[in-house]
Design an enzyme around this catalytic site. Sequence first.
Site, PDB file in Angstrom:
ATOM      1  N   ASP A 180       1.055  -1.209  -0.019  1.00 18.58           N
ATOM      2  CA  ASP A 180       0.081  -0.013   0.024  1.00 18.58           C
ATOM      3  C   ASP A 180       0.826   1.390  -0.043  1.00 18.58           C
ATOM      4  O   ASP A 180       0.257   2.519   0.037  1.00 18.58           O
ATOM      5  CB  ASP A 180      -0.917   0.019   1.283  1.00 18.58           C
ATOM      6  CG  ASP A 180      -1.987  -1.072   1.203  1.00 18.58           C
ATOM      7  OD1 ASP A 180      -2.115  -1.977   0.067  1.00 18.58           O
ATOM      8  OD2 ASP A 180      -2.567  -1.549   2.347  1.00 18.58           O
ATOM      9  N   LYS A 202     -15.317  -2.168   0.865  1.00 17.07           N
ATOM     10  CA  LYS A 202     -14.557  -2.375  -0.376  1.00 17.07           C
ATOM     11  C   LYS A 202     -15.513  -2.868  -1.635  1.00 17.07           C
ATOM     12  O   LYS A 202     -16.171  -3.917  -1.317  1.00 17.07           O
ATOM     13  CB  LYS A 202     -13.706  -3.362  -0.032  1.00 17.07           C
ATOM     14  CG  LYS A 202     -12.657  -3.164   1.088  1.00 17.07           C
ATOM     15  CD  LYS A 202     -12.023  -4.574   1.497  1.00 17.07           C
ATOM     16  CE  LYS A 202     -10.741  -4.083   2.773  1.00 17.07           C
ATOM     17  NZ  LYS A 202     -10.232  -5.356   3.247  1.00 17.07           N
TER      18      LYS A 202
END
Length: 475
Positions: free
Chosen positions: A252, A386
């Site tokens: 990330d 998500k």
Amino acid sequence: MSVQEYLDKHMLSRKIEDAVNAAVRAKSPDPVLFISNHMRKAVPSVITKIKARQILDSRGIPTVEVELFTNKGMFRASVPSADPSGMYEAFELRDGDKGIYLGNSVNRAVKNINEKISEALIGMDPTLQSQIDQAMIDLDKTEKKSELGVNAILAVSIAACKAGAAEKEVPLYKHIADLSGKTNLTLPVPAFTVISGGKHAGNNLAVQEIMILPTGASRFEEALQMGSETYHHLKAVITEKYGAHGCNVGEDGGFAPNISNVKEGLDFIKEAISRTGYGEKIKIAIDVAATDFCKGTKYDLDFKSPNKSGQNFKSGEDMIEMYKELCAEYPIVSIEDPFDMEDWEHTKYFSGLGICQVVGGDLLMSNPKRVERAINDSTCNALLLKINQIGTVTEAIEVIKLANDAHWGVMISHRSGETEDSFIADLSVGLTSGQIKAGAPCRGERLAKYNQLLRIEQELGDQAVYAGEDWRQSS
């Protein structure tokens, strides 16, 4: 449908006549172009073609990209991906041939779009998002979208949403707000990943990520500046102790120094914030992702250290005490997945303490049934959305409404395998989520989301509102 039937359906004969008359009145130097532009506005767009392909995500793993065409143009969308978290999320269709991309290719999903989904959606109005999404759900006929694949369905759903905004001639975030019944557009507080661990990094840190939230910024532009400056100060802090090799990054974009103790990471961040001078304007959040190191009823904080694994087991009660201590010592305002995805009891108890926001990520998997259970049982107080766990824009809007009605916080989230598509930035503004988690303030696939939020804020001008201190109440 014959040509005459099409003309009659859309009253095109009359509209053509009107366009010609308008061109005459305007004394247009290019009447053909004038009439063409006039007709483009007069004739409602329909989906004329859908084409899909396999591309690579930020991890170098295949994912799906779609191009959807109307008479307004071409609208492209690509879907994020991640390692499947469990049985409660929608099914990501992969080919499974170990000789091609180690079994991760998505040619079946691409074929489903090019053949089945395309045939079902050609001729539909792109502004009718719920009808488009329902058509794909009906075509799939499975609860988890395992026939067509959530990666196929979501890519088309997002592309259709973009086409719908273009048809209405409004920004994407405004179209999403219209679809959800929202009227107050809000720029979210970004949760920047600054230290990576867990399965997202090669160090020994058990927790998956430590994030910073610039809640004290006055605008999103300032929040991004604060995040970037803190990130670079953190790099200097880590380098001073571990050297340059300590600043390798995880999936990330967060730094991944070889630490095993979460307090050491928090101390690094605390020092970095101190060097920026922003002080209390920056808060901290943790994504524990405890499911990844839960062994039965115990939590192995050394699960990434083979030689030490089993020496640092903690019970649920031990974890609660650890979180209480961390929240007392550091400006932590949010903890995601502090316990295993099936450990509802400890999650509920910790949430009830009211120490910080408790986010359900793996716990909920954006699954409406799980969300409803958590609301009814007061298990947590925030939803991590998500979109590839649920599968369509319409369903994402519906599950966020559940969270809003329960007065929960809402955090829109990226995935470990991302693309350059910035859709979740517009989604967060349109749904006034108040929080967005898109990774570190570095790496192109992460910055695509943050930079899009900059554009939105500039476009809104004086009407732009940054969630700031109201990051949990903006909805």
